[in-house]
Motif scaffolding. Structure first.
Motif, PDB file in Angstrom:
ATOM      1  N   ALA A   1      -7.660   2.716   6.471  1.00 46.75           N
ATOM      2  CA  ALA A   1      -7.070   2.939   5.150  1.00 46.75           C
ATOM      3  C   ALA A   1      -5.550   2.826   5.215  1.00 46.75           C
ATOM      4  O   ALA A   1      -4.917   2.260   4.316  1.00 46.75           O
ATOM      5  CB  ALA A   1      -7.486   4.306   4.617  1.00 46.75           C
ATOM      6  N   VAL A   2      -4.940   3.346   6.291  1.00 42.37           N
ATOM      7  CA  VAL A   2      -3.486   3.238   6.464  1.00 42.37           C
ATOM      8  C   VAL A   2      -3.088   1.778   6.666  1.00 42.37           C
ATOM      9  O   VAL A   2      -2.101   1.304   6.093  1.00 42.37           O
ATOM     10  CB  VAL A   2      -3.010   4.108   7.650  1.00 42.37           C
ATOM     11  CG1 VAL A   2      -1.543   3.824   7.981  1.00 42.37           C
ATOM     12  CG2 VAL A   2      -3.183   5.586   7.331  1.00 42.37           C
ATOM     13  N   TYR A   3      -3.866   1.026   7.468  1.00 40.16           N
ATOM     14  CA  TYR A   3      -3.546  -0.384   7.699  1.00 40.16           C
ATOM     15  C   TYR A   3      -3.615  -1.181   6.391  1.00 40.16           C
ATOM     16  O   TYR A   3      -2.761  -2.038   6.123  1.00 40.16           O
ATOM     17  CB  TYR A   3      -4.514  -0.990   8.721  1.00 40.16           C
ATOM     18  CG  TYR A   3      -4.514  -0.321  10.070  1.00 40.16           C
ATOM     19  CD1 TYR A   3      -3.367   0.276  10.579  1.00 40.16           C
ATOM     20  CD2 TYR A   3      -5.669  -0.270  10.851  1.00 40.16           C
ATOM     21  CE1 TYR A   3      -3.365   0.894  11.815  1.00 40.16           C
ATOM     22  CE2 TYR A   3      -5.682   0.339  12.095  1.00 40.16           C
ATOM     23  CZ  TYR A   3      -4.532   0.929  12.571  1.00 40.16           C
ATOM     24  OH  TYR A   3      -4.538   1.545  13.786  1.00 40.16           O
ATOM     25  N   LYS A   4      -4.629  -0.912   5.592  1.00 38.57           N
ATOM     26  CA  LYS A   4      -4.750  -1.611   4.309  1.00 38.57           C
ATOM     27  C   LYS A   4      -3.608  -1.234   3.375  1.00 38.57           C
ATOM     28  O   LYS A   4      -3.125  -2.071   2.595  1.00 38.57           O
ATOM     29  CB  LYS A   4      -6.103  -1.286   3.671  1.00 38.57           C
ATOM     30  CG  LYS A   4      -7.286  -1.930   4.398  1.00 38.57           C
ATOM     31  CD  LYS A   4      -8.611  -1.593   3.720  1.00 38.57           C
ATOM     32  CE  LYS A   4      -9.763  -2.303   4.420  1.00 38.57           C
ATOM     33  NZ  LYS A   4     -11.083  -1.971   3.812  1.00 38.57           N
ATOM     34  N   LEU A   5      -3.150   0.006   3.476  1.00 40.45           N
ATOM     35  CA  LEU A   5      -2.011   0.437   2.668  1.00 40.45           C
ATOM     36  C   LEU A   5      -0.745  -0.290   3.101  1.00 40.45           C
ATOM     37  O   LEU A   5       0.074  -0.698   2.266  1.00 40.45           O
ATOM     38  CB  LEU A   5      -1.836   1.947   2.784  1.00 40.45           C
ATOM     39  CG  LEU A   5      -0.658   2.566   2.038  1.00 40.45           C
ATOM     40  CD1 LEU A   5      -0.752   2.240   0.555  1.00 40.45           C
ATOM     41  CD2 LEU A   5      -0.627   4.066   2.258  1.00 40.45           C
ATOM     42  N   ILE A   6      -0.571  -0.481   4.412  1.00 39.84           N
ATOM     43  CA  ILE A   6       0.578  -1.245   4.916  1.00 39.84           C
ATOM     44  C   ILE A   6       0.549  -2.658   4.336  1.00 39.84           C
ATOM     45  O   ILE A   6       1.571  -3.190   3.890  1.00 39.84           O
ATOM     46  CB  ILE A   6       0.574  -1.270   6.461  1.00 39.84           C
ATOM     47  CG1 ILE A   6       0.949   0.113   7.015  1.00 39.84           C
ATOM     48  CG2 ILE A   6       1.537  -2.332   6.996  1.00 39.84           C
ATOM     49  CD1 ILE A   6       0.819   0.231   8.528  1.00 39.84           C
ATOM     50  N   ASN A   7      -0.625  -3.273   4.321  1.00 43.17           N
ATOM     51  CA  ASN A   7      -0.756  -4.610   3.721  1.00 43.17           C
ATOM     52  C   ASN A   7      -0.380  -4.598   2.247  1.00 43.17           C
ATOM     53  O   ASN A   7       0.315  -5.494   1.760  1.00 43.17           O
ATOM     54  CB  ASN A   7      -2.191  -5.112   3.876  1.00 43.17           C
ATOM     55  CG  ASN A   7      -2.523  -5.522   5.299  1.00 43.17           C
ATOM     56  OD1 ASN A   7      -1.637  -5.844   6.075  1.00 43.17           O
ATOM     57  ND2 ASN A   7      -3.797  -5.507   5.627  1.00 43.17           N
ATOM     58  N   LYS A   8      -0.849  -3.587   1.544  1.00 53.48           N
ATOM     59  CA  LYS A   8      -0.570  -3.490   0.102  1.00 53.48           C
ATOM     60  C   LYS A   8       0.933  -3.345  -0.140  1.00 53.48           C
ATOM     61  O   LYS A   8       1.491  -3.964  -1.063  1.00 53.48           O
ATOM     62  CB  LYS A   8      -1.317  -2.295  -0.480  1.00 53.48           C
ATOM     63  CG  LYS A   8      -1.129  -2.107  -1.981  1.00 53.48           C
ATOM     64  CD  LYS A   8      -1.936  -0.921  -2.492  1.00 53.48           C
ATOM     65  CE  LYS A   8      -1.751  -0.721  -3.997  1.00 53.48           C
ATOM     66  NZ  LYS A   8      -2.538   0.449  -4.493  1.00 53.48           N
ATOM     67  N   LEU A   9       1.592  -2.570   0.694  1.00 48.89           N
ATOM     68  CA  LEU A   9       3.028  -2.352   0.543  1.00 48.89           C
ATOM     69  C   LEU A   9       3.817  -3.637   0.821  1.00 48.89           C
ATOM     70  O   LEU A   9       4.707  -4.010   0.050  1.00 48.89           O
ATOM     71  CB  LEU A   9       3.487  -1.237   1.482  1.00 48.89           C
ATOM     72  CG  LEU A   9       3.004   0.176   1.144  1.00 48.89           C
ATOM     73  CD1 LEU A   9       3.277   1.129   2.292  1.00 48.89           C
ATOM     74  CD2 LEU A   9       3.663   0.675  -0.137  1.00 48.89           C
ATOM     75  N   THR A  10       3.494  -4.309   1.921  1.00 49.19           N
ATOM     76  CA  THR A  10       4.239  -5.530   2.254  1.00 49.19           C
ATOM     77  C   THR A  10       3.937  -6.637   1.254  1.00 49.19           C
ATOM     78  O   THR A  10       4.806  -7.467   0.951  1.00 49.19           O
ATOM     79  CB  THR A  10       3.917  -5.992   3.685  1.00 49.19           C
ATOM     80  OG1 THR A  10       2.498  -6.174   3.836  1.00 49.19           O
ATOM     81  CG2 THR A  10       4.395  -4.970   4.703  1.00 49.19           C
ATOM     82  N   ARG A  11       2.714  -6.661   0.715  1.00 51.31           N
ATOM     83  CA  ARG A  11       2.350  -7.639  -0.306  1.00 51.31           C
ATOM     84  C   ARG A  11       3.217  -7.459  -1.557  1.00 51.31           C
ATOM     85  O   ARG A  11       3.543  -8.418  -2.258  1.00 51.31           O
ATOM     86  CB  ARG A  11       0.871  -7.491  -0.654  1.00 51.31           C
ATOM     87  CG  ARG A  11       0.261  -8.684  -1.400  1.00 51.31           C
ATOM     88  CD  ARG A  11      -1.179  -8.379  -1.797  1.00 51.31           C
ATOM     89  NE  ARG A  11      -1.943  -7.851  -0.681  1.00 51.31           N
ATOM     90  CZ  ARG A  11      -2.740  -6.781  -0.761  1.00 51.31           C
ATOM     91  NH1 ARG A  11      -2.878  -6.133  -1.916  1.00 51.31           N
ATOM     92  NH2 ARG A  11      -3.409  -6.376   0.295  1.00 51.31           N
ATOM     93  N   ALA A  12       3.617  -6.200  -1.801  1.00 51.56           N
ATOM     94  CA  ALA A  12       4.461  -5.886  -2.964  1.00 51.56           C
ATOM     95  C   ALA A  12       5.944  -6.037  -2.651  1.00 51.56           C
ATOM     96  O   ALA A  12       6.791  -5.684  -3.477  1.00 51.56           O
ATOM     97  CB  ALA A  12       4.169  -4.468  -3.434  1.00 51.56           C
ATOM     98  N   GLY A  13       6.267  -6.537  -1.452  1.00 52.49           N
ATOM     99  CA  GLY A  13       7.666  -6.775  -1.100  1.00 52.49           C
ATOM    100  C   GLY A  13       8.343  -5.612  -0.406  1.00 52.49           C
ATOM    101  O   GLY A  13       9.555  -5.655  -0.157  1.00 52.49           O
ATOM    102  N   LYS A  14       7.592  -4.558  -0.088  1.00 51.07           N
ATOM    103  CA  LYS A  14       8.160  -3.448   0.678  1.00 51.07           C
ATOM    104  C   LYS A  14       8.275  -3.870   2.144  1.00 51.07           C
ATOM    105  O   LYS A  14       7.589  -4.781   2.609  1.00 51.07           O
ATOM    106  CB  LYS A  14       7.291  -2.204   0.578  1.00 51.07           C
ATOM    107  CG  LYS A  14       6.803  -1.860  -0.824  1.00 51.07           C
ATOM    108  CD  LYS A  14       7.899  -1.365  -1.722  1.00 51.07           C
ATOM    109  CE  LYS A  14       7.328  -0.864  -3.045  1.00 51.07           C
ATOM    110  NZ  LYS A  14       8.372  -0.419  -3.989  1.00 51.07           N
ATOM    111  N   SER A  15       9.128  -3.181   2.887  1.00 52.52           N
ATOM    112  CA  SER A  15       9.318  -3.470   4.310  1.00 52.52           C
ATOM    113  C   SER A  15       8.990  -2.227   5.127  1.00 52.52           C
ATOM    114  O   SER A  15       9.252  -1.102   4.690  1.00 52.52           O
ATOM    115  CB  SER A  15      10.747  -3.924   4.585  1.00 52.52           C
ATOM    116  OG  SER A  15      11.068  -5.064   3.800  1.00 52.52           O
TER     117      SER A  15
END
Length: 507
Positions: A436-450
Motif C-alpha cells: 500500500a505504501v509503494y502504491k502510494l509512492i507511485n500515486k504521489l510521483t504520478r502527481a508530480g510529487k518528489s
C-alpha cells in the motif's frame, strides 16, 4: 531418531479482547536448537502470543507446557525466572541510563555486600557487546545513540540473561544489512548451543535465510503449522494474506528532468558534511548506506530539524533556508520520521487529529479549531489510503503499525506537500501495508510529487528508487541510476570506507 521434546509448547491458546478474538486455539511447538518464525500480517495475533509467552498477559483458555509439563507464566518476572528473554518491538530502554545499566536493568550484578558491582556491570556489558560485534561503549548514555544502536542494546539485554528461550519481535526493523548479518550469525551460534528462538519479522527475505520452521497466523488462527509451508517468500505471503499478491514492488517510472530541490555543500553539527545532490520532479531518490552512515541526519538537515552551519538549498530555482521545521512545511517539504512512535504520532489523538496536525490554519477561525470540519476533511484520506475505519473512532495507539504509518503519510498529503522525505517508511509493517505504501509512492510521483526514500531494506531501495545516492560518514559520495545496481553492488558501495570512483565501486 525420536523427535526432540519441545522446550515450550502452546496448546489451544485462546485470548479475546472486547469485540476481537485475538488468538483462537493457537498451537505452536518451540524446539531447543531451532529458530521458529511466527509470521502474519499486522493484527493477526502475533503480538498477543508474544505477550502470553512473556508473561505480560494470561490466556483465556488453553495450556502452556515447559519441557512437557503444564506451567503458568504469571508475570514477566516469572518468564525471566523460567529462562525466557523477550525483545519487544517497542523499546523498553531508559534513555537517561548508560548502555551497561540498560543491559542489566532489573538484574544488576551485586557484590557480596549487596551493593551494585559497577565494575562487573561495565565488564559484562562490554563482553556481551563484543560478542555481538557492536562497537558501543557500555558507559555511553543510551538516549544519545541512533535508533538502530538502541535496537542492538535491546537485543543485548536478552543476550545478557543467558536465556534458554529468546523471543525477538521485529529485531532488525531499525538495522542495516551489516547489523542484520551480525545478528543472524549470533542467533545461529545460539541455536547451535541449544537455545530456542522465536523470530517475528515482516522482512520475509531475511526470514527465508534464518528460520528453520514457521507458524503462520491469519485472523488469530494458525493457517500453516510448522512443516506445512516451505520456507520461501512466495508461499509464506500466500499463506499470510490468503491470496497471491503478485508484484511485491509495483514501481512506476514518473521522474522528469526538472530539478525541484538542489542542495550544495550542506553541513550540520550532527555530522552532515558537504552534502550535495539534486532531486527531480516525480523522482524517487534513494539514500543508501549502513546504519550510522548519516542518512537520517541528512533528512533532518533538509527539514530544518538540525541547523545548517554551511551550504545552501534551492527550491524550484529559488534560494531557501529552513531554520525550523515550520519553515520547511510552509515551503512544501514533509518528513515521515524513522521512529513514527516517538517522533511522528500523537497517540492520544484519533486519526483526524494526527492527519491535520501540520496544517490547522485552514480548519480554524479566530484560533478555534472546527472539529466537525476536521473530521470531514480527513474522511476521504482515511478511505483513499485504506486506513482502518477504527481510526475514526479510536486513538491511534489501538491501531496496527501499518495503519499508523499510513496516518503519518496522510498528514503530509493533507498538507499537499511537494517533496516527501520518507525515512524507513515500511519499517515494522506487514507485506500488505508495504505494498500500500509503494502504491502510494507511485500515486504521489504520478502527481508530480518528489520523494527522498531512506531504507535499510536494499531490495526495497533498489526496486522503488529511480536513482540511489550512496551515503558514507555523513556525506553523499556518489549517485547512481538504480537500474544499474544489484543488491551486492549496493552492499559493497554502502559499506566501502574509501571513496572510489563509481567504476571502481560497482566493478
Amino acid at each position: 531418531m525420536a523427535p526432540a521434546t519441545p522446550l515450550w509448547e502452546f496448546v489451544d491458546i485462546t485470548k479475546a479482547y472486547p469485540g476481537v478474538l485475538a488468538n483462537d486455539k493457537v498451537c505452536i511447538k518451540l524446539l531447543p536448537g531451532s529458530i521458529h518464525g511466527l509470521l502474519g500480517e499486522n493484527g493477526c495475533g502475533k503480538s498477543t502470543m508474544i505477550k502470553t509467552l512473556s508473561g505480560v498477559q494470561q490466556p483465556d483458555s488453553g495450556q502452556i507446557l515447559h519441557n512437557g509439563k503444564p506451567v503458568t507464566i504469571s508475570d514477566p518476572q516469572a518468564a525471566r525466572d523460567m529462562g525466557i528473554a523477550t525483545v519487544f518491538q517497542e523499546f523498553s530502554i531508559v534513555p537517561t541510563l548508560s548502555v551497561g545499566e540498560n543491559i542489566f536493568l532489573g538484574n544488576m550484578p551485586r557484590s557480596r555486600f549487596g551493593v551494585i558491582d559497577w565494575t562487573q556491570v561495565h565488564d559484562e556489558a562490554a563482553r556481551v557487546l563484543k560478542e555481538m560485534n557492536v562497537d558501543v561503549s557500555p558507559d555511553v548514555i543510551t538516549g544519545t545513540l541512533s535508533v538502530g544502536e538502541q535496537q542492538l542494546v535491546e537485543i543485548a539485554k536478552a543476550i545478557a540473561m543467558d536465556a534458554r528461550m529468546i523471543i525477538l519481535d521485529e529485531p532488525t526493523a531499525a538495522l542495516g544489512e551489516d547489523e542484520i548479518e551480525r545478528l543472524h550469525a549470533l542467533l545461529r551460534n545460539m541455536r547451535s548451543h541449544g537455545t530456542a528462538i522465536l523470530y517475528v519479522s515482516h522482512r520475509l527475505d531475511e526470514v527465508e535465510r534464518i528460520v528453520d520452521e514457521v507458524t503462520i497466523l491469519r485472523n488469530g488462527r494458525v493457517v500453516r503449522a510448522s512443516g506445512e509451508t516451505r520456507i520461501n517468500v512466495a508461499e509464506i505471503v500466500n499463506a499470510m494474506v490468503g491470496e497471491d499478491i503478485g508484484e511485491h514492488y509495483p514501481k512506476e517510472q514518473n521522474a522528469t528532468d526538472e530539478v525541484v530541490l538542489k542542495a550544495q555543500g550542506l553541513a550540520t553539527k550532527a555530522g552532515v558534511k558537504a552534502v550535495s545532490f539534486d532531486l527531480r520532479r516525480g523522482e524517487v531518490l534513494g539514500l543508501g548506506g549502513v546504519l550510522g552512515s548519516g542518512r537520517t541526519e541528512i533528512a533532518r538537515a533538509l527539514f530544518g530539524t538540525d541547523e545548517l552551519i554551511s551550504g545552501q538549498m534551492n527550491l524550484n530555482g529559488n534560494p531557501v533556508r529552513f531554520d525550523r521545521e515550520i519553515d520547511a512545511i510552509r515551503a512544501g517539504l514533509a518528513l515521515v520520521p524513522e521512529n513514527r512512535k516517538y517522533d511522528g504520532l500523537f497517540f492520544n489523538f484519533r486519526a483526524s487529529g494526527n492527519i491535520t496536525a501540520a496544517s490547522l490554519g485552514g480548519l480554524s477561525r479566530f484560533g478555534i479549531l472546527n472539529l466537525k470540519a476536521e473530521e470531514q476533511a480527513t474522511r476521504d484520506l482515511i478511505r483513499d489510503l485504506e486506513i482502518s475505519t477504527q481510526a475514526e473512532e479510536k486513538t491511534v495507539n489501538f491501531l496496527s503499525g501499518g495503519n499508523q504509518q499510513k496516518i503519518v503519510i496522510a498528514r503530509w498529503l493533507f498538507s499537499d506537500s511537494e517533496i516527501l522525505i520518507l525515512d524507513e517508511p515500511t519499517q515494522g509493517i506487514d507485506i500488505g501495508a508495504k505494498i500500500a505504501v509503494y502504491k502510494l509512492i507511485n500515486k504521489l510521483t504520478r502527481a508530480g510529487k518528489s520523494i527522498i526514500l531512506i531504507s535499510s531494506d536494499h531490495d526495497e531501495l533498489l526496486a522503488m528508487s529511480d536513482r540511489i545516492a550512496i551515503v558514507q560518514h555523513g556525506t553523499i559520495v556518489r549517485t547512481v541510476d538504480a537500474s544499474n545496481l544489484t543488491h551486492s553492488d549496493l552492499v559493497r558501495a554502502s559499506a566501502d570506507v574509501q571513496h572510489p570512483t563509481p567504476e571502481e565501486a560497482f566493478a
